[in-house]
Structure formats: C-alpha cells, structure tokens
Design a protein around this motif. Structure first.
Motif, PDB file in Angstrom:
ATOM      1  N   ARG A  11      28.818  11.862  42.981  1.00 49.13           N
ATOM      2  CA  ARG A  11      29.791  12.949  42.901  1.00 49.13           C
ATOM      3  C   ARG A  11      30.668  12.954  44.136  1.00 49.13           C
ATOM      4  NH1 ARG A  11      24.965  15.068  41.101  1.00 49.13           N
ATOM      5  NH2 ARG A  11      24.988  15.709  38.928  1.00 49.13           N
ATOM      6  N   ARG A  12      31.938  13.332  43.927  1.00 47.68           N
ATOM      7  CA  ARG A  12      32.886  13.484  45.034  1.00 47.68           C
ATOM      8  C   ARG A  12      34.022  14.359  44.543  1.00 47.68           C
ATOM      9  NH1 ARG A  12      35.691  14.460  48.823  1.00 47.68           N
ATOM     10  NH2 ARG A  12      36.906  13.036  50.094  1.00 47.68           N
ATOM     11  N   LYS A  13      34.356  15.417  45.283  1.00 43.52           N
ATOM     12  CA  LYS A  13      35.349  16.403  44.853  1.00 43.52           C
ATOM     13  C   LYS A  13      34.999  16.873  43.443  1.00 43.52           C
ATOM     14  CE  LYS A  13      39.168  14.974  47.805  1.00 43.52           C
ATOM     15  NZ  LYS A  13      40.570  14.563  47.841  1.00 43.52           N
ATOM     16  N   LYS A 105      25.077   9.972  51.397  1.00 44.70           N
ATOM     17  CA  LYS A 105      25.446  11.364  51.635  1.00 44.70           C
ATOM     18  C   LYS A 105      26.526  11.787  50.647  1.00 44.70           C
ATOM     19  CE  LYS A 105      26.039  14.412  55.386  1.00 44.70           C
ATOM     20  NZ  LYS A 105      25.106  14.403  56.454  1.00 44.70           N
ATOM     21  N   ARG A 106      26.315  12.917  49.993  1.00 42.50           N
ATOM     22  CA  ARG A 106      27.308  13.457  49.069  1.00 42.50           C
ATOM     23  C   ARG A 106      28.381  14.150  49.891  1.00 42.50           C
ATOM     24  NH1 ARG A 106      30.857  16.782  46.403  1.00 42.50           N
ATOM     25  NH2 ARG A 106      30.193  17.477  44.375  1.00 42.50           N
ATOM     26  N   ASP A 107      29.620  13.670  49.817  1.00 34.43           N
ATOM     27  CA  ASP A 107      30.719  14.268  50.568  1.00 34.43           C
ATOM     28  C   ASP A 107      31.080  15.595  49.900  1.00 34.43           C
ATOM     29  OD1 ASP A 107      32.930  14.890  52.027  1.00 34.43           O
ATOM     30  OD2 ASP A 107      33.854  12.913  51.887  1.00 34.43           O
ATOM     31  N   SER A 108      30.716  16.700  50.531  1.00 37.42           N
ATOM     32  CA  SER A 108      30.816  18.007  49.886  1.00 37.42           C
ATOM     33  C   SER A 108      32.172  18.680  50.076  1.00 37.42           C
ATOM     34  CB  SER A 108      29.720  18.926  50.426  1.00 37.42           C
ATOM     35  OG  SER A 108      29.897  19.100  51.820  1.00 37.42           O
ATOM     36  N   ARG A 109      33.113  18.001  50.735  1.00 35.28           N
ATOM     37  CA  ARG A 109      34.415  18.639  50.960  1.00 35.28           C
ATOM     38  C   ARG A 109      35.153  18.828  49.639  1.00 35.28           C
ATOM     39  NH1 ARG A 109      37.157  14.613  54.920  1.00 35.28           N
ATOM     40  NH2 ARG A 109      36.103  13.203  53.510  1.00 35.28           N
ATOM     41  N   MET A 110      35.602  20.056  49.413  1.00 33.53           N
ATOM     42  CA  MET A 110      36.317  20.380  48.185  1.00 33.53           C
ATOM     43  C   MET A 110      37.684  20.960  48.537  1.00 33.53           C
ATOM     44  SD  MET A 110      34.192  19.724  45.671  1.00 33.53           S
ATOM     45  CE  MET A 110      34.359  20.728  44.231  1.00 33.53           C
TER      46      MET A 110
END
Length: 130
Positions: A11-13, A105-110
């Motif tokens: 998942r990303r964005k 690492k899941r990049d959690s930036r939205m």
C-alpha cells in the motif's frame, strides 16, 4: 502438482497492490500489461524492481500484480511494498536486507485534507487590503 506461489499486499497513498511471485523467467505483468508499458518512467521502473535487485532474485520469479487506486507514483510504491512482502514469504532471511533499505515500511504519508476557506489544504486565497 501445484506451483509454489508467494503473495504480498503493498500500500502507498490510496493505491493497493496485490503481488504474486511465481517461479519463472523474470517477466513482470502489472494489470495484465508489461511493467515497462505500465510504468514508462525509468525511475519508477527501478523503484519497482529494487526489492528483487536487493536480494539478487531478478530473473528467478515472474511477478504478477493487480494494482488499483491512487496515481502512478503511489501505485509504483505500492507494487514495491508488495514485492518486498512477498519476498519475505519466499525466505525469511531476506528480512534484514529488505528492512535496511526501507522496503518493508509502509509509507503512511497521505494527502492532507482541504480546509474550508482555503483553496487547497494550506493555500489561502490572495489577501486584499482594500
């Protein structure tokens, strides 16, 4: 006899990628299309293949991906995350090199939500004194 398959979800964005690794010749299909066609930018292509290159498995697995949501960059990040997670299912010893490079690492930036009175999340209309 069933062929070994390894699954990973990335998942990303707003993009979600379901990745399946199957022993094969190294072809990469994203939504049924070759990945060079799906991600025409060279930077995105190297980003997607980075987990396989970091554990020296390029050419040993066919990568089959279903990806939806988000834009091109978010989808590429989701595919990379999914490939890294699927590689953990192949061999748990891959955790150390994958984790060191940050692929697990899941990049959690939205995207920040838009606020009322503003044009975008932070951009305000032009101020006029008179």
């Amino acid at each position: 006899m069933a062929v070994a398959q390894f699954w990973g979800t990335g998942r990303r964005k707003n993009a979600i990628a379901r990745v399946r690794l199957v022993p094969g010749t190294g072809r990469v299909l994203i939504n049924g299309r070759p990945f060079e066609e799906y991600f025409p930018l060279r930077t995105l292509q190297t980003m997607v293949m980075a987990p396989l290159n970091s554990v020296d498995l390029q050419g040993r697995f066919d990568v089959l991906v279903r990806v939806e949501g988000g834009g091109v960059s978010g989808q590429a990040g989701a595919v990379r995350h999914g490939i890294a997670r699927a590689l953990l299912a192949v061999d748990s010893n891959f955790r150390i090199p994958l984790k060191q490079r940050g692929f697990l690492k899941r990049d959690s930036r939205m995207k920040e939500r838009r606020k009322y009175g503003l044009k975008k999340a932070r951009k305000a209309p032009q101020f006029s004194k008179r």
